[in-house]
Design an enzyme around this catalytic site. Structure first.
Site, PDB file in Angstrom:
ATOM      1  N   HIS A 205       0.801  -1.228   0.000  1.00  0.00           N
ATOM      2  CA  HIS A 205       0.000   0.000   0.000  1.00  0.00           C
ATOM      3  C   HIS A 205       0.829   1.271   0.000  1.00  0.00           C
ATOM      4  O   HIS A 205       0.285   2.367  -0.070  1.00  0.00           O
ATOM      5  CB  HIS A 205      -0.909   0.026   1.235  1.00  0.00           C
ATOM      6  CG  HIS A 205      -0.146   0.277   2.515  1.00  0.00           C
ATOM      7  ND1 HIS A 205       0.577  -0.694   3.163  1.00  0.00           N
ATOM      8  CD2 HIS A 205       0.022   1.405   3.250  1.00  0.00           C
ATOM      9  CE1 HIS A 205       1.137  -0.181   4.244  1.00  0.00           C
ATOM     10  NE2 HIS A 205       0.832   1.089   4.320  1.00  0.00           N
TER      11      HIS A 205
HETATM   12  C1  UD1 Z   1      -0.968   6.176   5.717  1.00  0.00           C
HETATM   13  C2  UD1 Z   1       0.456   6.519   6.105  1.00  0.00           C
HETATM   14  C3  UD1 Z   1       1.357   5.307   5.906  1.00  0.00           C
HETATM   15  C4  UD1 Z   1       0.816   4.088   6.620  1.00  0.00           C
HETATM   16  C5  UD1 Z   1      -0.645   3.853   6.251  1.00  0.00           C
HETATM   17  C6  UD1 Z   1      -1.199   2.758   7.124  1.00  0.00           C
HETATM   18  C7  UD1 Z   1       1.096   8.864   5.773  1.00  0.00           C
HETATM   19  C8  UD1 Z   1       1.915   9.790   4.959  1.00  0.00           C
HETATM   20  N1  UD1 Z   1       0.981   7.604   5.320  1.00  0.00           N
HETATM   21  O1  UD1 Z   1      -0.973   5.865   4.331  1.00  0.00           O
HETATM   22  O2  UD1 Z   1       2.641   5.585   6.428  1.00  0.00           O
HETATM   23  O3  UD1 Z   1       1.590   2.977   6.252  1.00  0.00           O
HETATM   24  O4  UD1 Z   1      -1.409   5.048   6.485  1.00  0.00           O
HETATM   25  O5  UD1 Z   1      -2.233   2.085   6.516  1.00  0.00           O
HETATM   26  O6  UD1 Z   1       0.603   9.245   6.797  1.00  0.00           O
HETATM   27  N2  UD1 Z   1      -8.486   5.942   2.144  1.00  0.00           N
HETATM   28  C9  UD1 Z   1      -9.730   5.357   2.294  1.00  0.00           C
HETATM   29  N3  UD1 Z   1     -10.211   5.193   3.563  1.00  0.00           N
HETATM   30  C10 UD1 Z   1      -9.534   5.607   4.661  1.00  0.00           C
HETATM   31  C11 UD1 Z   1      -8.280   6.206   4.494  1.00  0.00           C
HETATM   32  C12 UD1 Z   1      -7.764   6.356   3.239  1.00  0.00           C
HETATM   33  O7  UD1 Z   1     -10.373   4.991   1.331  1.00  0.00           O
HETATM   34  O8  UD1 Z   1     -10.042   5.414   5.774  1.00  0.00           O
HETATM   35  C13 UD1 Z   1      -7.914   6.086   0.785  1.00  0.00           C
HETATM   36  C14 UD1 Z   1      -8.154   7.463   0.183  1.00  0.00           C
HETATM   37  O9  UD1 Z   1      -8.337   7.286  -1.192  1.00  0.00           O
HETATM   38  C15 UD1 Z   1      -6.844   8.165   0.440  1.00  0.00           C
HETATM   39  C16 UD1 Z   1      -5.823   7.033   0.338  1.00  0.00           C
HETATM   40  O10 UD1 Z   1      -6.491   5.899   0.865  1.00  0.00           O
HETATM   41  O11 UD1 Z   1      -6.589   9.190  -0.485  1.00  0.00           O
HETATM   42  C17 UD1 Z   1      -4.536   7.290   1.116  1.00  0.00           C
HETATM   43  O12 UD1 Z   1      -4.818   7.586   2.482  1.00  0.00           O
HETATM   44  P1  UD1 Z   1      -3.765   8.396   3.380  1.00  0.00           P
HETATM   45  O13 UD1 Z   1      -4.277   8.535   4.755  1.00  0.00           O
HETATM   46  O14 UD1 Z   1      -3.346   9.639   2.685  1.00  0.00           O
HETATM   47  O15 UD1 Z   1      -2.485   7.486   3.367  1.00  0.00           O
HETATM   48  P2  UD1 Z   1      -2.299   5.906   3.497  1.00  0.00           P
HETATM   49  O16 UD1 Z   1      -1.941   5.374   2.152  1.00  0.00           O
HETATM   50  O17 UD1 Z   1      -3.448   5.314   4.210  1.00  0.00           O
HETATM   51  N1  UDP Z   2      -3.423  -5.263   9.218  1.00  0.00           N
HETATM   52  C1  UDP Z   2      -4.748  -5.678   9.444  1.00  0.00           C
HETATM   53  N2  UDP Z   2      -5.514  -6.033   8.365  1.00  0.00           N
HETATM   54  C2  UDP Z   2      -5.043  -6.017   7.095  1.00  0.00           C
HETATM   55  C3  UDP Z   2      -3.694  -5.605   6.878  1.00  0.00           C
HETATM   56  C4  UDP Z   2      -2.922  -5.221   7.959  1.00  0.00           C
HETATM   57  O1  UDP Z   2      -5.198  -5.721  10.587  1.00  0.00           O
HETATM   58  O2  UDP Z   2      -5.793  -6.357   6.169  1.00  0.00           O
HETATM   59  C5  UDP Z   2      -2.599  -4.840  10.364  1.00  0.00           C
HETATM   60  C6  UDP Z   2      -1.312  -5.611  10.542  1.00  0.00           C
HETATM   61  O3  UDP Z   2      -1.518  -6.734  11.368  1.00  0.00           O
HETATM   62  C7  UDP Z   2      -0.378  -4.582  11.180  1.00  0.00           C
HETATM   63  C8  UDP Z   2      -0.911  -3.248  10.698  1.00  0.00           C
HETATM   64  O4  UDP Z   2      -2.189  -3.507  10.118  1.00  0.00           O
HETATM   65  O5  UDP Z   2      -0.458  -4.606  12.586  1.00  0.00           O
HETATM   66  C9  UDP Z   2       0.017  -2.658   9.673  1.00  0.00           C
HETATM   67  O6  UDP Z   2      -0.570  -1.505   9.144  1.00  0.00           O
HETATM   68  P1  UDP Z   2      -0.228  -0.950   7.709  1.00  0.00           P
HETATM   69  O7  UDP Z   2       0.407  -1.988   6.897  1.00  0.00           O
HETATM   70  O8  UDP Z   2      -1.467  -0.304   7.215  1.00  0.00           O
HETATM   71  O9  UDP Z   2       0.777   0.249   8.043  1.00  0.00           O
HETATM   72  P2  UDP Z   2       2.369   0.317   8.273  1.00  0.00           P
HETATM   73  O10 UDP Z   2       2.728  -0.647   9.334  1.00  0.00           O
HETATM   74  O11 UDP Z   2       3.025   0.040   6.959  1.00  0.00           O
HETATM   75  O12 UDP Z   2       2.566   1.735   8.664  1.00  0.00           O
END
Ligand code: UD1
Ligand code: UDP
Length: 360
Positions: A205
């Site tokens: 992601h």
């Molecule tokens: C964010 C974090 C990343 C982390 C991830 C965990 C930053 C810069 N990035 O990335 O480090 O690994 O969270 O999962 O803070 N969206 C939805 N529903 C939601 C949230 C997001 O549909 O509840 C979609 C939207 O299209 C949005 C995109 O995901 O534009 C990205 O969301 P965003 O919060 O900007 O960053 P993540 O990719 O989730």
């Molecule tokens: N995770 C979850 N469901 C999923 C994928 C990930 O519960 O479908 C959990 C996973 O066990 C871990 C956390 O989400 O604890 C990791 O989050 P993510 O990969 O979104 O963010 P990152 O760690 O890269 O910041």
């Protein structure tokens, strides 16, 4: 003493849960401020429900947007609440925009910041997370380093030694507190028609991978090749960012099983029974290492090099050929490494340090 726990995304909810549990156990005065960076049920509420966390007192509903928009909304919202609530300390976890914005708002109001998971570095400033973690560390008064290596990094950057505490990573607490329940639930694999050790599990992601077709496409090709070479299902609970970009780039992986993001217990169970995990997630690299499941990381670097050093993880980058090679290398290994992320008592340690019950 009043403590503000600020969080906003899936990994922060999961990794802060052991600290929240300990605050409850000690009867501390605290409140949860949710930035609303994650808002979809499957990235947010499901974890509060499953981990039995108290409701957030505030939700800023910052939502999605560009980095500046999101960070600015959170900064303004957090400042206003901190002015009213006047907590003695703000706790944040990790490296998202929510974390950095909250730490910046707090430090400018002269409220001490505790950073859980401090001192991680990928040394890749193209990643938004790297900027967030460096800046958050440098705003913080309590630096909770998960490993001795993270502590060394912080001290190398000039942090006063007395501010740095090696606590272990709270993800170990979260895994130990939930694995048994996850496995007892038992039905996760059957529902997906999977058999232990007979499937690969994928998460992908990160912005640098999925927003760039020159990386996303070859990674998906590598995953497709794994599915056909091993003739095993490759399960990909897909983050909404990746789903959106896949559609935008017209990418259609042939052999992957795409499913909605999973709740924590189901995901933990799937990790625990996987043949191998492929990921660009930070938390998932750690969990694979803790659960002794081999991991192939779909990135060129990692801020969790401890996982590579102990032999639990390998960096494959985004080349389809390299991904296949790395899977073969990891399947040959023995899975007898020691977990470098601590004993599962990080939440307790962190809470005791900030409430003065223990001195580092
Ligand atoms: C964010 C974090 C990343 C982390 C991830 C965990 C930053 C810069 N990035 O990335 O480090 O690994 O969270 O999962 O803070 N969206 C939805 N529903 C939601 C949230 C997001 O549909 O509840 C979609 C939207 O299209 C949005 C995109 O995901 O534009 C990205 O969301 P965003 O919060 O900007 O960053 P993540 O990719 O989730
Ligand atoms: N995770 C979850 N469901 C999923 C994928 C990930 O519960 O479908 C959990 C996973 O066990 C871990 C956390 O989400 O604890 C990791 O989050 P993510 O990969 O979104 O963010 P990152 O760690 O890269 O910041």
């Amino acid at each position: 003493m009043k403590i503000a726990v600020i969080l906003g995304t899936r990994p922060e909810i999961i990794k802060m849960s052991p600290v929240i549990r300990q605050l409850e156990n000690q009867g501390e005065t605290y409140f949860i401020l949710h930035t609303g960076q994650h808002y979809s049920y499957s990235l947010d509420k499901v974890f509060f429900e499953q981990l039995k966390l108290p409701h957030a007192k505030y939700n800023l509903e910052a939502g999605s947007g560009s980095h500046a928009e999101q960070t600015a909304k959170i900064l303004i919202g957090v400042e206003s609440i901190l002015r009213d609530e006047k907590p003695h300390i703000v706790l944040v976890e990790g490296d998202t925009n929510s974390v950095f914005a909250a730490a910046l708002a707090a430090v400018k109001l002269h409220i001490p910041v505790g950073h859980v998971e401090a001192g991680l570095r990928s040394y890749d400033r193209q990643m938004p997370e790297e900027i967030n973690r460096i800046l958050t560390d440098h705003c913080s008064d309590y630096l909770f380093a998960p490993t001795p290596r993270a502590r060394q990094i912080l001290i190398g950057e000039g942090m006063p030694r007395e501010k740095v505490f090696v606590t272990g990573n709270t993800i170990v607490d979260a895994v130990y507190q939930n694995l048994e329940i996850a496995v007892e639930l038992g039905s996760s694999l059957a529902k997906l028609q999977l058999h232990p050790r007979k499937y690969f599990l994928v998460t992908l992601h990160r912005q640098e991978n999925v927003d760039n077709p020159a990386r996303f496409a070859p990674i998906l090709e590598g995953l497709d090749r794994i599915a056909s070479e091993f003739n095993l299902p490759v399960i990909y609970p897909i983050h909404p960012r990746a789903r959106k970009m896949m559609a935008q780039f017209g990418l259609e992986p042939r052999s992957l099983t795409l499913i909605e993001p999973l709740d924590f217990l189901t995901f933990l169970h799937l990790e625990n029974d996987a043949r191998l995990i492929l990921t660009d997630s930070g938390g998932v690299q750690e969990e694979a290492c803790i659960l002794k499941i081999p991991c192939v990381t779909l990135r060129d670097n990692t801020e969790r090099p401890e996982t590579v050093d102990v032999g639990a993880n390998i960096l494959a980058g985004a080349s389809s050929q390299k991904i296949v090679e790395c899977v073969n290398i990891m399947l040959e290994r023995e899975y007898n490494w020691t977990n470098p992320f601590g004993d599962g008592k990080a939440g307790e340690r962190i809470t005791r340090i900030i409430t003065g019950a223990e001195h580092g």
